[in-house]
Design a protein around this motif. Structure first.
Motif, short mmCIF file in Angstrom:
data_model
loop_
_atom_site.label_atom_id
_atom_site.label_comp_id
_atom_site.label_asym_id
_atom_site.label_seq_id
_atom_site.Cartn_x
_atom_site.Cartn_y
_atom_site.Cartn_z
N MET A 237 0.65 -1.55 0.09
CA MET A 237 0.09 -0.41 0.05
C MET A 237 1.03 1.56 0.20
SD MET A 237 -3.35 -0.07 2.08
CE MET A 237 -2.62 -0.31 3.68
N VAL A 238 2.39 0.73 0.12
CA VAL A 238 2.77 2.30 0.16
C VAL A 238 3.04 2.84 -1.76
CG1 VAL A 238 4.96 3.19 0.44
CG2 VAL A 238 4.33 1.98 2.17
N PRO A 239 2.37 3.44 -1.83
CA PRO A 239 2.92 3.55 -2.64
C PRO A 239 3.95 4.13 -3.53
CG PRO A 239 2.12 5.93 -1.77
CD PRO A 239 2.13 5.00 -1.25
N ILE A 240 4.70 3.53 -4.45
CA ILE A 240 6.00 3.50 -5.01
C ILE A 240 6.64 4.75 -5.02
CG2 ILE A 240 5.06 3.44 -8.05
CD1 ILE A 240 7.76 1.42 -8.56
N TRP A 241 5.89 6.02 -5.48
CA TRP A 241 6.90 7.23 -5.62
C TRP A 241 7.12 8.28 -4.01
CZ3 TRP A 241 1.12 6.90 -7.21
CH2 TRP A 241 0.53 7.20 -6.33
N LYS A 242 7.21 7.26 -2.12
CA LYS A 242 6.69 7.64 -1.70
C LYS A 242 7.69 6.71 -1.37
CE LYS A 242 3.57 10.82 -0.40
NZ LYS A 242 2.08 10.46 0.05
N LYS A 243 8.46 5.83 -2.05
CA LYS A 243 9.43 4.71 -1.53
C LYS A 243 10.43 5.08 -1.41
CE LYS A 243 7.31 0.01 -0.72
NZ LYS A 243 7.45 -1.18 -0.97
#
Ligand code: ADP
Length: 632
Positions: A237-243
């Protein structure tokens, strides 16, 4: 109640058949497609709730659920998204590909269904790769009635009212029986389904729930286990762009590209930006590998997805990309943008402008790196989108030419491959003053251009312009690193040949009357007739004076409502060629013959340029005349 069965539109039906029967290697992607749709539907209701006070937003009530019933061979994907009205069910699911793609399909022969899926990604319809029949029950937000859409594939579909308590959509697939070589049972196995979701849909921002069979120690016992069903959220659920970039692999970006359906190819390059300067934002951008089929048409719409603090506020924000980078796909998320901002306000938003500028420079520098470090990949990119970069040089009177000029490639006469302007300059001998180029419809044709003879003989490199935009772009550029561009077919070539020049001038003066006579024979068709300083073996060629060249004239002539503008043409004669002696002779002894020869030479020059001959009958008659009269 008898429900009327509706037919898919004829084109849709053919596509559907092709897809069902195609041997698609990755059937499992159907799940990604359905989950992406569900996620989009939740995005929509989520956004609505945030901006509409009458809706209460409760994070926990938005989710996707995947349920398998092995015995009944049913797989259900349900969501608490925005739902579909009867009309939406009809228009979204009754027609397969969009009209543009159908028109395209008619024009091109696509042999197997695989390509169809690859090209258009038929989303929802991929369900038919694994299902004999599909049922969609949906209740749209703000509506009292739910509707059931049902189809067993190519035969058509039905829609009827049904009951459903909550808003959202429930899609049920009747999974196919195993075939001799096909295993469909896997799509009913919770573990397998969970693995597919992890693989393709891990970054989906809404919870994807599944019921997973588990076991635990029985209460009070230390050895006895009991089976039970556990509801799990299976995606991270963590969007990829926040990783963190360091946690992500190429495969993750690729999966995101496909999950988002930015394209159905593989991205050639991804750009992950986490900016926390004057404006704070995250972005993931992609350069596609292939030109989308509609890229060079009016239908193509540029833009990036725009999120405000994780909420999708716009599908295609065009203001984020300049036209010359319109091929870039991806998304931008910024906390600095206000949520309920209208399209018009967005255009003037200072933050958005900053982001757009930032993105533009990032794309440029990434392309430059690609050019420097991975030339082959860059050339793949350039084949697909180079034309758009040249358009960018030309557009807005060259406003961004400095940004783009280093990204250009042209075919080189000496290297026999694509070269940059920088590479060209680096190879220039000291005595060469200009960057030479020649235009024509193909490399082969340019290679044979008589006008290029002298420049080529000097050993100078010539850039070949085969794209119709090339010359227009170069006219805007005018020079590169202080070296001016020069067309081998126009004006003075600037070759330093003093001796030869003096000699030519003397010949020109000596035969002034002859050239004037020839000019008057040709009338308005040419501006003047003169001795050529660029021909070696060929007798004649056409060149131009002024800004407009012959290639440009051709391009303008092919445009709708052309103004019929003509280049100022000059007929150049090679004074070292034997025909020149014939011309002199006929000028002195036989004026009628001079007329015949002048017209023939002019027409030959037109042919070499690929220009139409106004009166082909006269031309052939003239040739016959030469064939039957004894030579002068
Ligand atoms: P695409 O998603 O590429 O537009 P699809 O065939 O997958 O194509 O879906 C067509 C449309 O149907 C979607 O654009 C969306 O409007 C609607 N749709 C599909 N699935 C859902 C869903 N679960 N909830 C709401 N609308 C949906």
């Amino acid at each position: 109640m008898q429900v009327e069965k509706k037919q898919f539109q004829a084109e849709s039906k053919r596509l559907l058949e092709m897809m069902i029967n195609s041997i698609y290697t990755q059937r499992e992607i159907f799940l990604r497609e359905l989950i992406s749709n569900a996620s989009d539907a939740i995005d929509k209701i989520y956004y609505k709730a945030l901006t509409d006070d009458s809706l209460v937003y409760d994070k926990d009530s938005y989710y996707i659920k995947v349920t398998a019933n092995k015995d009944a061979r049913l797989l259900t994907i349900s969501d608490t998204g925005i739902g579909m009205t009867q009309e939406e069910l009809e228009s979204n699911l009754g027609v397969i590909a969009k009209s543009g793609s159908l028109a395209f399909k008619k024009e091109t022969e696509i042999k197997d269904g695989h390509d169809i899926i690859g090209q258009f990604g038929v989303g929802f319809y991929s369900a038919f790769m694994v299902a004999d029949s599909v049922t969609v029950v949906s209740k749209a937000i703000g509506s009292d009635t739910a509707y059931k859409w049902e189809s067993d594939g190519a035969d058509g579909y039905t829609i009827e009212p049904t009951s459903k308590e909550t808003v959202g959509t429930e899609i049920t697939l009747k999974i196919k029986e195993n075939g001799e070589e096909d295993n469909y049972d896997e799509f009913l196995e919770p573990y397998r389904l969970r693995a597919i979701i992890k693989k393709y849909s891990d970054f989906i921002r809404h919870p994807i729930k599944m019921e997973i069979p588990s076991s635990r120690l029985q209460e009070g016992s230390e050895t006895e286990y009991e089976e039970y069903i556990e509801e799990q959220v299976v995606n991270s659920m963590v969007p990829i762009w926040k990783k963190n970039k360091s946690e992500l692999t190429d495969a993750d970006y690729e999966a995101f590209y496909q999950e988002k359906r930015y394209g159905f190819d593989k991205p050639l390059k991804h750009i992950h930006i986490s900016a926390d300067g004057a404006v704070v934002y995250n972005a993931i951008l992609f350069i596609p590998e292939n030109t989308p089929f509609d890229y060079y048409t009016k239908e193509y719409e540029k833009g990036l997805e725009l999120y405000s603090a994780g909420v999708l506020i716009m599908d295609k924000c065009g203001d984020l990309l300049p036209d010359y980078f319109s091929f870039v796909k991806g998304m931008v998320d910024s906390e600095d943008l206000s949520l309920n901002i209208s399209r018009e306000m967005l255009q003037h938003d200072r933050q958005l402008k900053l982001i757009a500028k930032n993105i533009k420079n990032k794309i440029k520098s990434q392309l430059q790196t690609l050019l420097k470090d991975e030339r082959e990949r860059y050339e793949t990119f350039y084949k697909a989108f180079g034309r758009q970069l040249k358009f960018g040089v030309y557009n807005e009177y060259g406003r961004d030419k400095d940004l783009l000029q280093d990204l250009l490639l042209f075919h080189s006469s000496t290297e026999k491959k694509l070269v940059t302007l920088d590479e060209y300059i680096g190879r220039m001998p000291e005595d060469q003053k200009y960057i030479y180029y020649a235009s024509g419809s193909s490399i082969d044709r340019i290679e044979k251009l008589p006008q290029a003879e002298m420049v080529a003989d000097k050993g100078y490199e010539i850039l070949y312009f085969t794209d119709d935009i090339d010359e227009f772009a170069i006219k805007i550029l005018t020079s590169y690193k202080e070296k001016e561009f020069k067309n081998v077919s126009s004006g003075d070539l600037g070759l330093d040949e003093n001796e030869q020049e003096n000699k030519d001038e003397a010949t020109e003066n000596e035969h002034k009357d002859l050239f004037e006579e020839m000019k008057s024979i040709l009338g308005d068709k040419v501006k003047s007739v003169r001795i050529s300083k660029r021909l070696r073996s060929h007798p004649v060629c056409l060149t131009t004076e002024g800004e407009l060249t012959i290639e440009m004239e051709k391009i303008l002539a092919a445009m709708p409502n052309n103004e019929n503008v003509k280049a100022d043409k000059v007929l150049e004669i090679n004074s070292n060629h034997e025909v020149f002696a014939s011309l002199k002779n006929s000028y002195e002894n036989d004026k009628e013959k001079l007329g015949l020869y002048t017209n023939l030479l002019y027409h030959q020059a037109l042919l070499i340029e690929g220009l139409p001959i106004e009166d082909p009958v006269q031309f052939t008659n003239d040739i016959c005349k030469v064939m039957v009269t004894p030579s002068a």
